[in-house]
Write a protein that holds these residues in place. Sequence first.
Motif, PDB file in Angstrom:
ATOM      1  N   LEU A 280       0.897  -0.979  -0.101  1.00 34.60           N
ATOM      2  CA  LEU A 280      -0.021  -0.032   0.074  1.00 34.60           C
ATOM      3  C   LEU A 280       0.725   1.230  -0.080  1.00 34.60           C
ATOM      4  CD1 LEU A 280      -3.031   0.751   0.312  1.00 34.60           C
ATOM      5  CD2 LEU A 280      -2.723   1.137   2.720  1.00 34.60           C
ATOM      6  N   LEU A 281       0.552   2.111  -0.998  1.00 34.25           N
ATOM      7  CA  LEU A 281       1.300   3.500  -0.911  1.00 34.25           C
ATOM      8  C   LEU A 281       0.304   4.482  -0.421  1.00 34.25           C
ATOM      9  CD1 LEU A 281       3.325   3.146  -4.369  1.00 34.25           C
ATOM     10  CD2 LEU A 281       3.855   2.529  -2.058  1.00 34.25           C
ATOM     11  N   ALA A 282      -0.924   4.429  -0.850  1.00 27.81           N
ATOM     12  CA  ALA A 282      -2.137   5.625  -0.790  1.00 27.81           C
ATOM     13  C   ALA A 282      -3.249   5.049  -0.611  1.00 27.81           C
ATOM     14  CB  ALA A 282      -1.738   6.623  -1.580  1.00 27.81           C
ATOM     15  N   VAL A 283      -4.190   5.622  -0.191  1.00 32.29           N
ATOM     16  CA  VAL A 283      -5.469   5.236   0.076  1.00 32.29           C
ATOM     17  C   VAL A 283      -6.362   6.535   0.022  1.00 32.29           C
ATOM     18  CG1 VAL A 283      -5.699   4.821   2.483  1.00 32.29           C
ATOM     19  CG2 VAL A 283      -7.267   3.688   1.039  1.00 32.29           C
ATOM     20  N   LEU A 284      -7.677   6.660  -0.450  1.00 33.23           N
ATOM     21  CA  LEU A 284      -8.709   7.710  -0.151  1.00 33.23           C
ATOM     22  C   LEU A 284      -9.782   6.977  -0.237  1.00 33.23           C
ATOM     23  CD1 LEU A 284      -9.255  10.674  -0.303  1.00 33.23           C
ATOM     24  CD2 LEU A 284      -9.457  10.600  -2.889  1.00 33.23           C
ATOM     25  N   VAL A 285     -10.707   7.356   0.844  1.00 38.61           N
ATOM     26  CA  VAL A 285     -12.019   6.843   0.732  1.00 38.61           C
ATOM     27  C   VAL A 285     -13.191   8.069   0.539  1.00 38.61           C
ATOM     28  CG1 VAL A 285     -13.655   5.961   2.411  1.00 38.61           C
ATOM     29  CG2 VAL A 285     -11.436   5.209   2.552  1.00 38.61           C
ATOM     30  N   THR A 286     -14.111   7.668  -0.375  1.00 42.56           N
ATOM     31  CA  THR A 286     -14.991   8.751  -0.948  1.00 42.56           C
ATOM     32  C   THR A 286     -16.338   8.085  -0.865  1.00 42.56           C
ATOM     33  OG1 THR A 286     -14.779   8.118  -3.220  1.00 42.56           O
ATOM     34  CG2 THR A 286     -13.220   9.927  -2.127  1.00 42.56           C
ATOM     35  N   SER A 287     -17.361   8.776  -1.238  1.00 43.40           N
ATOM     36  CA  SER A 287     -18.720   8.541  -1.592  1.00 43.40           C
ATOM     37  C   SER A 287     -18.438   7.541  -2.906  1.00 43.40           C
ATOM     38  CB  SER A 287     -19.568   9.625  -1.862  1.00 43.40           C
ATOM     39  OG  SER A 287     -20.555   9.013  -2.788  1.00 43.40           O
ATOM     40  N   ALA A 288     -19.395   6.437  -2.773  1.00 43.73           N
ATOM     41  CA  ALA A 288     -19.163   5.491  -3.908  1.00 43.73           C
ATOM     42  C   ALA A 288     -19.857   6.222  -5.384  1.00 43.73           C
ATOM     43  CB  ALA A 288     -20.146   4.445  -3.679  1.00 43.73           C
ATOM     44  N   ALA A 289     -20.126   7.442  -5.410  1.00 39.91           N
ATOM     45  CA  ALA A 289     -20.526   8.184  -6.461  1.00 39.91           C
ATOM     46  C   ALA A 289     -19.427   8.803  -7.103  1.00 39.91           C
ATOM     47  CB  ALA A 289     -21.752   9.051  -6.005  1.00 39.91           C
ATOM     48  N   VAL A 290     -18.451   8.897  -6.294  1.00 42.29           N
ATOM     49  CA  VAL A 290     -17.365   9.775  -6.936  1.00 42.29           C
ATOM     50  C   VAL A 290     -16.544   8.766  -8.125  1.00 42.29           C
ATOM     51  CG1 VAL A 290     -14.823  10.539  -6.456  1.00 42.29           C
ATOM     52  CG2 VAL A 290     -16.809  10.958  -4.926  1.00 42.29           C
ATOM     53  N   HIS A 291     -16.486   9.448  -9.187  1.00 45.06           N
ATOM     54  CA  HIS A 291     -15.665   8.416 -10.209  1.00 45.06           C
ATOM     55  C   HIS A 291     -14.344   8.513 -10.142  1.00 45.06           C
ATOM     56  CE1 HIS A 291     -14.502   7.811 -14.357  1.00 45.06           C
ATOM     57  NE2 HIS A 291     -15.738   7.347 -14.519  1.00 45.06           N
ATOM     58  N   ASP A 292     -13.855   7.173 -10.548  1.00 45.79           N
ATOM     59  CA  ASP A 292     -12.516   6.786 -10.279  1.00 45.79           C
ATOM     60  C   ASP A 292     -11.417   7.897 -10.894  1.00 45.79           C
ATOM     61  OD1 ASP A 292     -13.449   4.632  -9.398  1.00 45.79           O
ATOM     62  OD2 ASP A 292     -13.004   3.195 -11.124  1.00 45.79           O
ATOM     63  N   SER A 293     -11.698   8.631 -11.810  1.00 52.00           N
ATOM     64  CA  SER A 293     -10.978   9.527 -12.451  1.00 52.00           C
ATOM     65  C   SER A 293     -10.837  10.669 -11.538  1.00 52.00           C
ATOM     66  CB  SER A 293     -11.282   9.920 -13.961  1.00 52.00           C
ATOM     67  OG  SER A 293     -11.120   8.914 -14.826  1.00 52.00           O
ATOM     68  N   THR A 294     -11.782  11.110 -10.953  1.00 54.69           N
ATOM     69  CA  THR A 294     -11.475  12.064  -9.896  1.00 54.69           C
ATOM     70  C   THR A 294     -10.829  11.962  -8.761  1.00 54.69           C
ATOM     71  OG1 THR A 294     -14.015  12.773 -10.412  1.00 54.69           O
ATOM     72  CG2 THR A 294     -13.161  13.648  -8.234  1.00 54.69           C
ATOM     73  N   ALA A 295     -11.040  10.706  -8.097  1.00 54.91           N
ATOM     74  CA  ALA A 295     -10.347  10.210  -7.052  1.00 54.91           C
ATOM     75  C   ALA A 295      -8.723  10.003  -7.494  1.00 54.91           C
ATOM     76  CB  ALA A 295     -10.675   9.071  -6.321  1.00 54.91           C
ATOM     77  N   GLY A 296      -8.780   9.474  -8.684  1.00 50.24           N
ATOM     78  CA  GLY A 296      -7.288   9.067  -9.238  1.00 50.24           C
ATOM     79  C   GLY A 296      -6.439  10.313  -9.358  1.00 50.24           C
ATOM     80  N   THR A 297      -6.982  11.399  -9.874  1.00 47.04           N
ATOM     81  CA  THR A 297      -6.401  12.570  -9.881  1.00 47.04           C
ATOM     82  C   THR A 297      -5.674  12.903  -8.398  1.00 47.04           C
ATOM     83  OG1 THR A 297      -7.699  13.452 -11.737  1.00 47.04           O
ATOM     84  CG2 THR A 297      -6.542  15.208 -10.576  1.00 47.04           C
ATOM     85  N   HIS A 298      -6.277  12.891  -7.503  1.00 45.30           N
ATOM     86  CA  HIS A 298      -5.828  13.402  -6.143  1.00 45.30           C
ATOM     87  C   HIS A 298      -4.850  12.360  -5.684  1.00 45.30           C
ATOM     88  CE1 HIS A 298      -9.099  16.366  -5.402  1.00 45.30           C
ATOM     89  NE2 HIS A 298      -9.758  15.711  -5.545  1.00 45.30           N
TER      90      HIS A 298
END
Length: 274
Positions: free
Chosen positions: A148-166
């Motif tokens: 594991l290098l990083a993890v981000l937990v969001t609402s399931a509605a958040v698109h992969d690309s949006t979280a991927g950018t962060h």
Amino acid sequence: MQPRRRYPSDLSDARWELIRPTLQSWRNARAGIRRPTHDLRDLMEAILYVDRTGIPWRYLPHDFPPHQTVYGYFAKWEADGIFDQLTGLLCRLVREHEGRNAHPSACLLDSQSVKTSANIHLTNQGFDPAKKIAGRKRHVVTDTLGLLLAVLVTSAAVHDSTAGTHLLDHIATHHPRVSKAWADSGYKNAVIEHAATRGIDLEVVHRTPGSRTFTVQPRRWVIERTLGWLMHHRRLARDYETHPHRSAAMIHIAAIDLMSRRLTHEATPNWRDT
């Protein structure tokens, strides 16, 4: 006083020595507030017990410190970034132990949608139309060993690309050697272009054309395996945490458990072992 009975989730002496310096440094930095009354190892083992068994905090066995105290330390360590520090430390140690450079040059991105428990407020949930799951989404980055290098937990509605950018911003800042990344087709052109601006070549791995059954995807199988490893910890079978950042901490704790066992060559017990 008679020592308490050991649980399968408890730390061996070798694993505790990997974790102890970080926790002791944290306690020393807070010296003077008041004299500590609980052993750091007991507190860490109580947190691992919750993560591994999936029980609510108040169901902790009475031979651990009081559940209010254990949760208090869990919250403090999460807020002070202790779990992130331990994840980073153990990742570097595992890589060196396996003959790799301590700092990775490539990574993998993926996400996992999970249902939430009844105590999660609706504003912290969402619906993932691809997986048809109402709940939260875990966005994970690993190295090519599955660490594991990083993890981000969001609402399931958040698109992969949006979280991927962060996450790519985080990787570029904290792992500057990374220049290559792999992801699935859920990551669109916007995140690929953003990765390029951070000096990372993001390659999308597509499914085999015409395939209707499960097939192992090149490169991506590593992060899929990591998600499977994490799910040995029953607290992650569903998202029980009120706050997303506490949910991310539970994933870090599972990774700490797995990587410390990997360094000391200790197997993670599961139902197959019985």
